[in-house]
Design an enzyme around this catalytic site. Structure first.
Site, PDB file in Angstrom:
ATOM      1  N   HIS A  82     -61.403  12.429 -51.274  1.00 31.81           N
ATOM      2  CA  HIS A  82     -60.312  11.688 -50.636  1.00 31.81           C
ATOM      3  C   HIS A  82     -60.327  11.917 -49.138  1.00 31.81           C
ATOM      4  CE1 HIS A  82     -56.347   9.910 -50.088  1.00 31.81           C
ATOM      5  NE2 HIS A  82     -56.078  10.915 -49.284  1.00 31.81           N
ATOM      6  N   ASP A 161     -44.348   8.734 -56.782  1.00 34.46           N
ATOM      7  CA  ASP A 161     -44.836   8.747 -55.397  1.00 34.46           C
ATOM      8  C   ASP A 161     -44.710   7.361 -54.779  1.00 34.46           C
ATOM      9  OD1 ASP A 161     -46.265   9.869 -53.037  1.00 34.46           O
ATOM     10  OD2 ASP A 161     -47.660   8.295 -53.595  1.00 34.46           O
ATOM     11  N   ARG A 168     -39.815   7.020 -47.846  1.00 36.10           N
ATOM     12  CA  ARG A 168     -40.108   7.862 -46.667  1.00 36.10           C
ATOM     13  C   ARG A 168     -40.564   7.018 -45.492  1.00 36.10           C
ATOM     14  NH1 ARG A 168     -44.634  11.013 -48.788  1.00 36.10           N
ATOM     15  NH2 ARG A 168     -44.819  11.806 -46.678  1.00 36.10           N
ATOM     16  N   SER A 183     -47.681  14.170 -52.057  1.00 34.76           N
ATOM     17  CA  SER A 183     -47.909  12.744 -52.307  1.00 34.76           C
ATOM     18  C   SER A 183     -49.404  12.487 -52.572  1.00 34.76           C
ATOM     19  CB  SER A 183     -47.414  11.950 -51.088  1.00 34.76           C
ATOM     20  OG  SER A 183     -47.922  10.659 -51.073  1.00 34.76           O
ATOM     21  N   LYS A 187     -51.365  12.059 -56.723  1.00 29.26           N
ATOM     22  CA  LYS A 187     -52.182  10.901 -57.115  1.00 29.26           C
ATOM     23  C   LYS A 187     -53.591  11.342 -57.508  1.00 29.26           C
ATOM     24  CE  LYS A 187     -50.873   8.948 -53.252  1.00 29.26           C
ATOM     25  NZ  LYS A 187     -50.254   8.297 -52.160  1.00 29.26           N
TER      26      LYS A 187
END
Ligand code: URA
Length: 434
Positions: A82, A161, A168, A183, A187
């Site tokens: 990621h 989320d 947010r 967050s 995921k």
């Protein structure tokens, strides 16, 4: 339990209990807790923070708010990668095929880009026919068959989320390390991989502007992964200039193809080798980082990484002839050079300005509903450290839009050319490991 008491306790600087955190996530997901109380709590967290245990519990609660993917039927260690997002970041399209060619199982669930940072899914969709919405069974079958799948996250994954991140976004509570870390990690953990490599970027074009903030975020995410039993590691990488030379969807895919054929720009190649070597260690396919680097370099030299990209594109319905012959990608109508008005060395190419300009040329979205022009973007002829003469082309702007004088000016101003020579910094600054 009352939400108002939870807000009050966090407001006053206390650590929340597991029960309180789970009460909030469950209640907010199912609509029992209203937005105004959830925003008050996220603002209290923004100011008061969360300790390691609270952050891990929040992550676990969000991860279990929806479906989780079980990849245990696939033999071996499944790895996910990621990136926190940057300008010109096509690393996954290079590293994924390289590590898969070396025998790793790379199960990547990706997102779309919003604002100036492009998402991997959008880049993949610039390949005609490419399908990023693959169901769970096909995802698992593809991983078993070819060792790599890069697909979009479904709405069933981590609904807590989705709701909280959207809240947010409009309540000025995005920039909180425990909230960002939980967050992202909720995921990633829900996607079912055994190991995760995080590329946490810092600099003008990144979410985290400073190395120190990137380090804090990386540590928080590595700790979460570790406490939930996943081998999580992070590299801290420079996003003060765009990564590689291409910014924009099909331009970046072409650069990924070139990189897999041994013709990549230095910074992208370095990052791909470094990240790939760490992933191979995480997958227990090599004993040392050095061995990992050698394996990745070999997968570039012998083109096995390139062949794996062709397999990936075929498996997800894309037209492989575009990978074999990238000249087939449609070009933008206008390809406009931006030239240097002075001689010297390139000191700065402001990532944020380049990312925003590429977006205005059509390469990105300002809102989720915007349609991307796959051919639009910016191709850098010069990178930081390069020598330039007055009149040399700094970059080419690819667009189908007219009336772009102001954007071209922004691109020109993103470059700083000075007489002094530049000392080049490495792309990877640090490596965080539990
Ligand atoms: N990306 C995410 O997925 N979540 C955040 O909170 C910030 C960036």
């Amino acid at each position: 339990m009352r939400m108002v008491d939870i807000i009050e306790r966090k407001r006053d600087g206390h650590a929340l209990t597991e029960e309180e955190i789970r009460f909030f996530v469950k209640g907010y997901s199912c609509g029992e807790i209203p937005d105004y109380q959830a925003s008050a709590l996220t603002m209290a967290i923004y100011f008061r923070g969360m300790n390691k245990e609270e952050t891990a519990i929040l992550t676990d609660a969000m991860m279990h708010s929806g479906e989780t993917v079980d990849l245990s039927v696939i033999p071996g260690i499944k790895v996910d990668k990621h990136s926190t997002g940057g300008v010109g970041d096509k690393t996954s399209l290079v590293v994924g095929p390289l590590v898969a060619a070396c025998g790793a199982k790379i199960a990547k669930m990706s997102g779309r880009g919003l604002g100036h940072t492009g998402g991997t899914l959008d880049k993949m969709e610039s390949i005609p026919g490419m399908n990023v919405f693959v169901d769970k069974e096909d995802f698992i079958r593809q991983l078993n068959d070819i060792g790599i799948a890069i697909i979009g996250q479904t709405a069933k994954i981590d609904p807590a989320d989705k709701k909280l991140y959207a809240l947010r976004d409009v309540t000025a509570t995005v920039e909180s390390i425990p909230l960002i870390a939980s967050s992202i990690m909720s995921k990633k953990l829900a996607s079912g991989s055994d190991a995760i490599l995080l590329d946490v970027k810092f600099g003008t074009g990144a979410f985290m502007k400073t190395l120190e903030d990137a380090r804090k975020l990386a540590r928080a995410m590595v700790e979460i992964g570790d406490s939930l039993g996943r081998d999580t590691r992070a590299v801290l990488t420079d996003m003060n200039q765009p990564l590689g030379k291409a910014v924009g969807n099909s331009l970046e895919v072409i650069e990924a193809i070139n990189t897999l054929q041994g013709k990549g720009p230095r910074d992208l190649v370095d990052l791909a080798i470094d990240s790939g070597a760490i992933i191979l260690e995480q997958a227990h396919l090599v004993q040392t980082y050095e061995e990992g680097c050698e394996r990745i370099m070999k997968a570039i030299d012998d083109r096995s990484g390139f062949r794996k990209l062709v397999e990936l594109v075929k498996a997800q319905g894309g037209d492989p002839s575009y990978i074999e012959n990238p000249d087939k990608f449609e070009k933008a109508k206008y390809i406009i050079p931006v030239v240097s008005s002075r001689a010297g060395y390139v000191h700065r190419i402001d990532s944020l300005s380049i990312g925003l300009a590429a977006m205005k040329f059509g390469a990105g979205r300002a809102t989720m509903d915007d349609v991307i022009d796959m051919s639009a973007g910016i191709y850098l002829e010069k990178k930081v450290g390069d020598k330039v003469e007055s009149g040399d082309v700094l970059c080419y702007c690819h667009t189908n839009k007219t009336d772009i004088k102001d954007i071209l000016k922004e691109v020109e101003e993103a470059f700083l050319v000075d007489e002094k020579k530049v000392v080049l910094e490495p792309i990877v600054y640090d490596y965080i490991h539990a």
